[in-house]
Design an enzyme around this catalytic site. Structure first.
Site, short mmCIF file in Angstrom:
data_model
loop_
_atom_site.label_atom_id
_atom_site.label_comp_id
_atom_site.label_asym_id
_atom_site.label_seq_id
_atom_site.Cartn_x
_atom_site.Cartn_y
_atom_site.Cartn_z
N SER A 137 -9.65 0.96 1.99
CA SER A 137 -8.68 1.79 1.27
C SER A 137 -7.44 1.05 0.73
O SER A 137 -6.81 1.91 0.09
CB SER A 137 -8.21 2.67 2.31
OG SER A 137 -7.53 2.16 3.42
N GLY A 149 -12.27 -1.90 7.98
CA GLY A 149 -12.48 -3.02 6.98
C GLY A 149 -11.54 -2.80 5.67
O GLY A 149 -11.65 -3.39 4.39
N SER A 150 -10.58 -2.30 5.71
CA SER A 150 -9.74 -1.64 4.79
C SER A 150 -8.83 -2.52 3.68
O SER A 150 -8.21 -2.34 2.81
CB SER A 150 -8.88 -0.46 4.95
OG SER A 150 -9.60 0.59 5.04
N LYS A 191 0.85 -1.07 0.04
CA LYS A 191 -0.13 0.06 -0.12
C LYS A 191 0.86 1.17 -0.13
O LYS A 191 1.79 1.29 0.60
CB LYS A 191 -0.97 0.06 1.37
CG LYS A 191 -1.89 1.06 1.28
CD LYS A 191 -2.95 0.83 2.44
CE LYS A 191 -4.18 1.85 2.48
NZ LYS A 191 -5.18 1.15 3.63
#
EC number: 3.5.1.4
Length: 596
Positions: A205, A228-229, A130
């Site tokens: 995300s 919940g990303s 990420k």
């Protein structure tokens, strides 16, 4: 004038960053832009464990792996716009030479008859990350134009561990601005699309990561999760993940949109193309003793699950002869509905399919609703207040200009924050008593910046909820909880506007700090997953009514649908075992191969 100047600076910097990304891709050696060969396709489909074995025995060179996955990652980027930073040059100049030196020493020891335990558990494994992960010499702007050019001056502990384990970090992936959305769109890098259907979101995300993994452009990835990303992207895109409990995975030295926010802790977590890769990658991280790299990691070695579904030391001590035996039947608590947004037919069907398979295997299934004092809705209320207790000031302070684009869902939250408190109270009263929607009113009523005493009160409520669930789990004698990750499959473009509050199925486990995994089960079927004839959206509460505006089984046909497996705090190994149990019960392994 100042407003216009800020926007002009924002526009200039975002264009510069986009040009930098495209220039970096264009400047890669020609070998990364040629068509994939048959041998490279084989490498893309090879499990991580086998890649590591091939690298150790010398049958595959790490540069071949990097070439194959870089090619595929660039294809994924062209299809979905999933990449932010391209680390291929770093991989060529640092990761691979460092790995080759270590392998040479390892082989020399073998030639000398001094073979020792391998210290490169992830040798040659391509790892994507990420955009929040800090890598020396690269930006981590996470979609903020204000952060462009703030180049990291050191590798985070996570990146150092990956290098030492022999892994090859090679790309970073896209996120939503503010990191508070189930889409992955920002004004710097643009919108990431779902590889299964470009009209839909890959999740957020950690959506860029999910899109890349689903397309086969990486085998193992790393994301973050605060509501919940990692789990929503896994559900939307059809991959595997586990949301780790706080202290179980490295997180120090990276960036976030809300530094200092500790009401609901964000955690870093692994994401993978297959369940086998997820287990292998997790174990590889733990062979490196991550607590020696990162002060936030608890010194808990990797454990295994015995025949009684108990976590035991890998040495097998205190197992009392249960090693190697068939595990007893598991006891699953199924939460069919969070009391806020009922699962759509597609998501309900996936859950029913898993329950049926587990029951056929002999496992015990019970329906649960949670403790009376900490129902899912109550957990959603507490979590949403805690996460945004600063009134959004921290993530908003990172914008260059008030004219800068923001996520459609976050825009709604910010607008409501800015309303006078008396108006909010009147509006909440109206929603509760006139619209007869107490659930929505309960979320709106206290949507304001919190004072210190108010923050402490919420933390106390959080701890009460954790105690209630602890006692409830013991009372029901559960091994796992099973539920949907989200009420809907992947949402369409700008769907966050209608689903910003529909996050209870994942958010509550962040509040409780439980380990929770998501795995793909099926795909939306337009023939099987239509709404029942008697369905009336007007009969739903406002949160569910808004979300169900987006449910379209025809448009969503072919999108992945997953289920969520929850274990108690720090039970990541057990959650993995539960996910394996489901695959065994279903008698199949999810495999999309390489998407066209």
């Amino acid at each position: 004038m100042v407003l216009g100047l800020g926007y002009a600076i924002h526009w200039r910097d975002r264009r510069r960053k986009q040009a930098e990304r495209e220039t970096t891709i264009a400047s890669l050696p020609e070998k990364y832009r040629t068509p994939l060969t048959s041998s490279e396709i084989d490498l893309l489909l090879t499990p991580s464990s086998q890649l590591v074995q091939h690298v150790h025995d010398g049958s595959v060179h790490t540069s071949q792996i990097l070439s194959a996955f870089t090619k595929r990652a660039l294809q994924a980027h062209e299809r979905t716009n999933c990449l932010t930073e391209i680390l291929v040059k770093r991989a060529e100049q640092k990761s691979i030479p460092q790995l080759e030196r270590k392998l040479a020493r390892e082989r020399q020891k073998e030639d000398d008859g001094r073979r020792r335990k391998k210290r490169l558990p992830l040798a040659g494994v391509p790892v994507s990350m990420k955009d929040t992960v800090c890598v020396d010499g690269y930006d981590s702007c996470i979609g903020y134009s204000k952060w462009i050019g703030r180049t990291s001056w050191r590798d985070s502990p996570l990146v150092k561990l990956l290098d030492d384990a022999g892994a090859i970090p090679f790309v970073k992936t896209n996120v939503p601005i503010t990191l508070l959305s189930f889409e992955s769109t920002n004004p710097v890098f643009g919108r990431t699309k779902n590889p299964h259907n470009p009209r839909y979101s890959p999740g957020g995300s950690t959506g860029g990561e999910a899109a890349l993994l689903a397309f086969g452009g990486s085998r193992c990835g790393i994301g973050t999760d605060v509501a919940g990303s990692v789990r929503i992207p896994a559900h939307y895109s059809g991959i595997y993940t586990i949301r780790c409990s706080s202290g179980r995975f490295l997180k120090a030295g990276n960036v976030t949109s809300m530094p200092g926010q500790e009401g609901v802790l964000a955690v870093y977590s692994p994401m993978c193309k297959t369940l086998g890769d997820l287990s292998f990658f997790f174990k590889g991280i733990y062979e490196m003793c991550p607590w020696k790299y990162d002060h936030t990691v608890l010194p808990i070695p990797w454990r295994r699950v015995n025949s009684r579904w108990e976590l035991v030391n890998t040495s097998g001590q205190n197992e009392e002869g249960h090693a190697g035996k068939e595990r007893r039947r598991a006891r699953w608590g199924v939460m069919w509905d969070d009391g806020v947004v009922p699962p759509s037919p597609a998501c309900r069907r996936a859950l029913e399919e898993v329950v049926s398979a587990l029951r056929s295997r002999g496992d015990e299934i019970i329906t649960i609703a949670g403790p009376e004092t900490a129902q899912p809705y109550e957990c959603l209320r507490i979590a949403s207040q805690l996460l945004n207790s600063d009134g959004g000031k921290t993530f908003l302070s990172q914008f260059t200009s008030l004219l800068e684009w923001n996520d459609t869902g976050v825009v709604q939250l910010v607008r409501y924050f800015r309303l006078p408190w008396i108006f909010k109270r009147i509006h909440a009263w109206f929603v509760h008593y006139i619209r007869r929607d107490p659930l929505r009113a309960g979320l709106l009523r206290d949507w304001n910046e919190k004072s210190v005493p108010e923050q402490w009160k919420l933390v106390a409520e959080r701890e009460n909820a954790r105690e209630a669930w602890f006692n409830y789990w013991n009372k029901e004698d559960l091994d796992f909880i099973l539920t949907v990750p989200h009420a809907l499959p992947a949402i369409p473009e700008d769907g966050s506007r209608d689903t910003v509050s529909a996050c209870g199925y994942t958010f509550m486990w962040n509040l409780l700090d439980y380990a929770a995994g998501v795995m793909p089960i099926t795909k939306v079927d337009k023939e099987l997953d239509g709404l029942p004839a008697d369905f009336r959206r007007k009969n739903l509460n406002g949160i569910a009514r808004s979300a169900y505006k987006l449910y379209d089984p025809v448009g969503m046909h072919g999108l992945p649908v997953g289920v969520q497996v929850i274990g108690r705090r720090l039970e990541e190994e057990k959650v993995l075992a539960g996910m394996e149990r489901i695959e065994e019960a279903l008698g199949r392994v999810w495999d999309d191969g390489l998407l066209d």
